[in-house]
Design a protein around this motif. Sequence first.
Motif, short mmCIF file in Angstrom:
data_model
loop_
_atom_site.label_atom_id
_atom_site.label_comp_id
_atom_site.label_asym_id
_atom_site.label_seq_id
_atom_site.Cartn_x
_atom_site.Cartn_y
_atom_site.Cartn_z
N LEU A 1 0.83 -1.21 0.00
CA LEU A 1 0.00 0.00 0.00
C LEU A 1 0.86 1.25 0.00
CD1 LEU A 1 -2.93 -0.98 2.38
CD2 LEU A 1 -3.05 -0.54 -0.08
N GLY A 2 1.98 1.21 0.72
CA GLY A 2 2.91 2.34 0.70
C GLY A 2 3.47 2.58 -0.70
N LEU A 3 3.82 1.50 -1.38
CA LEU A 3 4.33 1.60 -2.74
C LEU A 3 3.26 2.14 -3.69
CD1 LEU A 3 6.60 1.02 -4.82
CD2 LEU A 3 5.64 -1.28 -5.02
N VAL A 4 2.04 1.65 -3.55
CA VAL A 4 0.94 2.12 -4.39
C VAL A 4 0.72 3.61 -4.17
CG1 VAL A 4 -1.57 1.97 -4.75
CG2 VAL A 4 -0.20 -0.12 -4.60
N ASN A 5 0.64 4.02 -2.91
CA ASN A 5 0.42 5.44 -2.60
C ASN A 5 1.55 6.31 -3.12
OD1 ASN A 5 -2.06 5.07 -1.37
ND2 ASN A 5 -1.15 4.74 0.65
N LYS A 6 2.78 5.86 -2.94
CA LYS A 6 3.93 6.65 -3.38
C LYS A 6 3.94 6.82 -4.89
CE LYS A 6 8.91 7.03 -2.82
NZ LYS A 6 10.09 6.50 -2.16
N THR A 7 3.70 5.74 -5.62
CA THR A 7 3.74 5.85 -7.08
C THR A 7 2.54 6.62 -7.62
OG1 THR A 7 2.75 3.64 -7.28
CG2 THR A 7 5.15 3.79 -7.46
N LEU A 8 1.39 6.51 -6.95
CA LEU A 8 0.25 7.31 -7.39
C LEU A 8 0.45 8.79 -7.10
CD1 LEU A 8 -2.82 5.06 -6.46
CD2 LEU A 8 -1.95 5.58 -8.74
N SER A 9 1.05 9.09 -5.95
CA SER A 9 1.25 10.50 -5.60
C SER A 9 2.33 11.17 -6.45
CB SER A 9 1.59 10.64 -4.11
OG SER A 9 2.85 10.08 -3.84
N PRO B 1 -1.06 4.45 -14.68
CA PRO B 1 -0.41 4.82 -13.42
C PRO B 1 0.18 3.56 -12.78
CG PRO B 1 -2.60 5.81 -13.57
CD PRO B 1 -2.46 4.84 -14.71
N MET B 2 1.45 3.60 -12.43
CA MET B 2 2.13 2.42 -11.91
C MET B 2 1.56 1.96 -10.57
SD MET B 2 4.17 1.26 -14.09
CE MET B 2 5.10 0.09 -13.13
N GLY B 3 0.91 2.84 -9.85
CA GLY B 3 0.27 2.44 -8.60
C GLY B 3 -0.77 1.36 -8.82
#
Length: 162
Positions: free
Chosen positions: A108-116, A127-129
């Motif tokens: 989830l941290g990775l998803v949030n970081k790549t989306l942000s 989007p990579m997230g």
Amino acid sequence: MKALTNLVNQTLAWLTISISTVLVGCVVWQVLSRYVLGAPSTVTDEMARFLFMWVGLLGAAYATGLKRHLAIDLLTMRLTGKRKACSELLVQLAVAGFASVIMVYGGLGLVNKTLSTGQISPALGLPMGYVYLCLPISGIGILFYCVVDSLDKLKTLTSPAA
């Protein structure tokens, strides 16, 4: 609980089969476009990589639910009764710890970081997230199966017959 487990099994099986089918189609088209048409498709190349991630991780969750995952069970095979159930419970707790910390929390941290940050894939423009969502989703599936199996082991440990 059995009905919910069956529903999760069927959903993961259907998703894994569907993604595998699309993955095979992408790879076949990639080979045909490269060697027959002489113009390789960059879209199917990238899509195949992303689908491979998804099918591998969702398949891992499904295999966990069917108890068909890779395991080193030399010690557990030699145990019986409550000792065996206790050993299997400890293994389930270790798997649940990994799935919750690394796959769900870290995913989830990775998803949030790549989306942000707005990172997108070069060929598909996704989007990579969304691509990385396979980590927390499969982690949740593995956690679900760990809870179901742990409850079963706890019944065995608390029953007077074992």
